[in-house]
Design a protein around this motif. Sequence first.
Motif, PDB file in Angstrom:
ATOM      1  N   ARG A 190       0.737  -1.097  -0.090  1.00 66.10           N
ATOM      2  CA  ARG A 190       0.005   0.022  -0.038  1.00 66.10           C
ATOM      3  C   ARG A 190       0.643   1.331  -0.119  1.00 66.10           C
ATOM      4  O   ARG A 190       0.481   2.249  -0.834  1.00 66.10           O
ATOM      5  CB  ARG A 190      -0.833  -0.050   1.078  1.00 66.10           C
ATOM      6  CG  ARG A 190      -1.928   1.136   1.095  1.00 66.10           C
ATOM      7  CD  ARG A 190      -2.892   1.108   2.501  1.00 66.10           C
ATOM      8  NE  ARG A 190      -3.355   2.322   2.836  1.00 66.10           N
ATOM      9  CZ  ARG A 190      -4.741   2.373   3.277  1.00 66.10           C
ATOM     10  NH1 ARG A 190      -5.194   1.254   3.868  1.00 66.10           N
ATOM     11  NH2 ARG A 190      -5.249   3.361   3.222  1.00 66.10           N
ATOM     12  N   ALA A 191       1.896   1.352   0.656  1.00 70.69           N
ATOM     13  CA  ALA A 191       2.867   2.397   0.638  1.00 70.69           C
ATOM     14  C   ALA A 191       3.500   2.525  -0.499  1.00 70.69           C
ATOM     15  O   ALA A 191       3.662   3.722  -0.859  1.00 70.69           O
ATOM     16  CB  ALA A 191       3.860   2.121   1.971  1.00 70.69           C
ATOM     17  N   PHE A 192       3.832   1.404  -0.947  1.00 71.12           N
ATOM     18  CA  PHE A 192       4.613   1.633  -2.390  1.00 71.12           C
ATOM     19  C   PHE A 192       3.693   2.234  -3.331  1.00 71.12           C
ATOM     20  O   PHE A 192       4.255   3.179  -3.996  1.00 71.12           O
ATOM     21  CB  PHE A 192       4.776   0.029  -2.827  1.00 71.12           C
ATOM     22  CG  PHE A 192       5.482  -0.031  -4.232  1.00 71.12           C
ATOM     23  CD1 PHE A 192       6.716   0.501  -4.515  1.00 71.12           C
ATOM     24  CD2 PHE A 192       4.660  -0.278  -5.155  1.00 71.12           C
ATOM     25  CE1 PHE A 192       7.521   0.201  -5.482  1.00 71.12           C
ATOM     26  CE2 PHE A 192       5.322  -0.453  -6.497  1.00 71.12           C
ATOM     27  CZ  PHE A 192       6.627  -0.206  -6.786  1.00 71.12           C
ATOM     28  N   VAL A 193       2.412   1.924  -3.250  1.00 69.82           N
ATOM     29  CA  VAL A 193       1.473   2.520  -4.415  1.00 69.82           C
ATOM     30  C   VAL A 193       1.203   3.854  -3.954  1.00 69.82           C
ATOM     31  O   VAL A 193       1.382   4.781  -5.021  1.00 69.82           O
ATOM     32  CB  VAL A 193       0.102   1.784  -4.540  1.00 69.82           C
ATOM     33  CG1 VAL A 193      -1.026   2.569  -5.215  1.00 69.82           C
ATOM     34  CG2 VAL A 193       0.379   0.367  -4.963  1.00 69.82           C
ATOM     35  N   LYS A 194       1.239   4.369  -2.742  1.00 72.01           N
ATOM     36  CA  LYS A 194       0.943   5.423  -2.429  1.00 72.01           C
ATOM     37  C   LYS A 194       2.222   6.371  -2.656  1.00 72.01           C
ATOM     38  O   LYS A 194       2.195   7.532  -3.248  1.00 72.01           O
ATOM     39  CB  LYS A 194       0.675   5.565  -0.882  1.00 72.01           C
ATOM     40  CG  LYS A 194       0.253   7.051  -0.039  1.00 72.01           C
ATOM     41  CD  LYS A 194      -0.062   7.026   1.236  1.00 72.01           C
ATOM     42  CE  LYS A 194      -0.356   8.302   1.669  1.00 72.01           C
ATOM     43  NZ  LYS A 194      -0.532   8.160   3.203  1.00 72.01           N
ATOM     44  N   ASP A 195       3.552   5.804  -2.735  1.00 72.45           N
ATOM     45  CA  ASP A 195       4.808   6.620  -3.116  1.00 72.45           C
ATOM     46  C   ASP A 195       4.721   7.003  -4.649  1.00 72.45           C
ATOM     47  O   ASP A 195       5.076   8.059  -4.926  1.00 72.45           O
ATOM     48  CB  ASP A 195       5.801   5.756  -2.608  1.00 72.45           C
ATOM     49  CG  ASP A 195       7.096   6.504  -3.040  1.00 72.45           C
ATOM     50  OD1 ASP A 195       7.350   7.594  -2.421  1.00 72.45           O
ATOM     51  OD2 ASP A 195       8.039   5.977  -4.028  1.00 72.45           O
ATOM     52  N   LEU A 196       4.494   5.837  -5.175  1.00 69.75           N
ATOM     53  CA  LEU A 196       4.641   5.893  -6.872  1.00 69.75           C
ATOM     54  C   LEU A 196       3.582   7.157  -7.131  1.00 69.75           C
ATOM     55  O   LEU A 196       3.647   7.883  -8.020  1.00 69.75           O
ATOM     56  CB  LEU A 196       4.095   4.514  -7.464  1.00 69.75           C
ATOM     57  CG  LEU A 196       5.143   3.635  -7.292  1.00 69.75           C
ATOM     58  CD1 LEU A 196       4.739   2.386  -8.354  1.00 69.75           C
ATOM     59  CD2 LEU A 196       6.530   4.261  -7.926  1.00 69.75           C
ATOM     60  N   ALA A 197       2.071   6.930  -6.417  1.00 68.52           N
ATOM     61  CA  ALA A 197       1.195   8.174  -6.851  1.00 68.52           C
ATOM     62  C   ALA A 197       1.703   9.329  -6.430  1.00 68.52           C
ATOM     63  O   ALA A 197       1.446  10.519  -7.389  1.00 68.52           O
ATOM     64  CB  ALA A 197      -0.013   7.937  -5.944  1.00 68.52           C
ATOM     65  N   ALA A 198       2.340   9.418  -5.443  1.00 61.98           N
ATOM     66  CA  ALA A 198       2.884  10.780  -5.043  1.00 61.98           C
ATOM     67  C   ALA A 198       3.828  11.460  -6.075  1.00 61.98           C
ATOM     68  O   ALA A 198       4.039  12.667  -6.529  1.00 61.98           O
ATOM     69  CB  ALA A 198       3.478  10.841  -3.713  1.00 61.98           C
ATOM     70  N   ARG A 199       4.735  10.729  -6.650  1.00 57.21           N
ATOM     71  CA  ARG A 199       5.791  10.669  -7.452  1.00 57.21           C
ATOM     72  C   ARG A 199       5.210  11.401  -8.850  1.00 57.21           C
ATOM     73  O   ARG A 199       5.812  11.966  -9.680  1.00 57.21           O
ATOM     74  CB  ARG A 199       6.616   9.735  -7.825  1.00 57.21           C
ATOM     75  CG  ARG A 199       7.726   9.738  -6.213  1.00 57.21           C
ATOM     76  CD  ARG A 199       8.513   8.346  -6.591  1.00 57.21           C
ATOM     77  NE  ARG A 199       9.307   8.059  -5.320  1.00 57.21           N
ATOM     78  CZ  ARG A 199      10.412   8.395  -5.031  1.00 57.21           C
ATOM     79  NH1 ARG A 199      10.882   9.037  -5.757  1.00 57.21           N
ATOM     80  NH2 ARG A 199      10.990   7.866  -3.820  1.00 57.21           N
ATOM     81  N   SER A 200       4.261  10.490  -9.351  1.00 55.50           N
ATOM     82  CA  SER A 200       3.738  10.681 -10.569  1.00 55.50           C
ATOM     83  C   SER A 200       2.365  11.521 -10.789  1.00 55.50           C
ATOM     84  O   SER A 200       2.184  12.168 -11.774  1.00 55.50           O
ATOM     85  CB  SER A 200       3.056   9.364 -11.199  1.00 55.50           C
ATOM     86  OG  SER A 200       2.000   8.841 -10.453  1.00 55.50           O
ATOM     87  N   GLY A 201       1.763  12.125  -9.600  1.00 58.45           N
ATOM     88  CA  GLY A 201       0.671  12.891  -9.620  1.00 58.45           C
ATOM     89  C   GLY A 201      -0.494  12.223  -9.829  1.00 58.45           C
ATOM     90  O   GLY A 201      -1.761  13.043  -9.991  1.00 58.45           O
ATOM     91  N   ALA A 202      -0.410  10.921 -10.013  1.00 56.07           N
ATOM     92  CA  ALA A 202      -1.878  10.195 -10.363  1.00 56.07           C
ATOM     93  C   ALA A 202      -2.503   9.746  -9.024  1.00 56.07           C
ATOM     94  O   ALA A 202      -1.868  10.012  -8.003  1.00 56.07           O
ATOM     95  CB  ALA A 202      -1.404   8.978 -11.134  1.00 56.07           C
ATOM     96  N   SER A 203      -3.722   9.356  -9.313  1.00 56.05           N
ATOM     97  CA  SER A 203      -4.376   8.935  -7.989  1.00 56.05           C
ATOM     98  C   SER A 203      -3.957   7.518  -7.605  1.00 56.05           C
ATOM     99  O   SER A 203      -3.369   6.773  -8.409  1.00 56.05           O
ATOM    100  CB  SER A 203      -5.967   8.726  -8.340  1.00 56.05           C
ATOM    101  OG  SER A 203      -6.142   7.448  -9.291  1.00 56.05           O
ATOM    102  N   PRO A 204      -4.371   7.029  -6.436  1.00 61.49           N
ATOM    103  CA  PRO A 204      -3.737   5.871  -5.925  1.00 61.49           C
ATOM    104  C   PRO A 204      -4.458   4.768  -6.713  1.00 61.49           C
ATOM    105  O   PRO A 204      -3.796   3.708  -7.122  1.00 61.49           O
ATOM    106  CB  PRO A 204      -4.237   5.744  -4.486  1.00 61.49           C
ATOM    107  CG  PRO A 204      -4.085   7.193  -4.078  1.00 61.49           C
ATOM    108  CD  PRO A 204      -4.542   7.974  -5.184  1.00 61.49           C
ATOM    109  N   ALA A 205      -5.734   4.844  -7.313  1.00 63.14           N
ATOM    110  CA  ALA A 205      -6.226   3.585  -7.801  1.00 63.14           C
ATOM    111  C   ALA A 205      -5.603   3.776  -9.185  1.00 63.14           C
ATOM    112  O   ALA A 205      -5.302   2.712  -9.670  1.00 63.14           O
ATOM    113  CB  ALA A 205      -7.712   4.201  -8.076  1.00 63.14           C
TER     114      ALA A 205
END
Length: 146
Positions: free
Chosen positions: A85-100
Amino acid sequence: MITHVRGPLEQQPNGAAYEQMLERVRYEGAYPTREKAEEVVRLVLSGLGRQLTGDERVDLAACLPAEAARVLTAQIPDPQPLTGRAFVKDLAARSGASPATTRWDTGSVFAAVTAHAGPDLITRILSQFPTGWALLFGRAELTHAA
């Protein structure tokens, strides 16, 4: 003899193998262009490169097309691995995309990674990580009895 066990993809010339990987991600993720698929591959493999260490990192890099392996290994691993979950959240923050959206992107890339690496290496990789990663690879999350 026909077998239902999928192993790693056969080795091909690296340029062709990378293109095939991008096309698989494009298909799995229903991305409109090859460029979008490549953007997603680079984001997710960079994130994975920040998490994966040891023999599993070396073995995965050896299975991937050269360009994908370079993206993975260009990252310095973090000392403390993230949960799925934290991995996805980190990638979302880096890319500006939503977690979904990021979860979708991750699953699309990990499907292609699994095709190159095979189930045994993916099992080894998952044993290295905290909870939540199996689902990202399209597997059931196994709980360990205490």
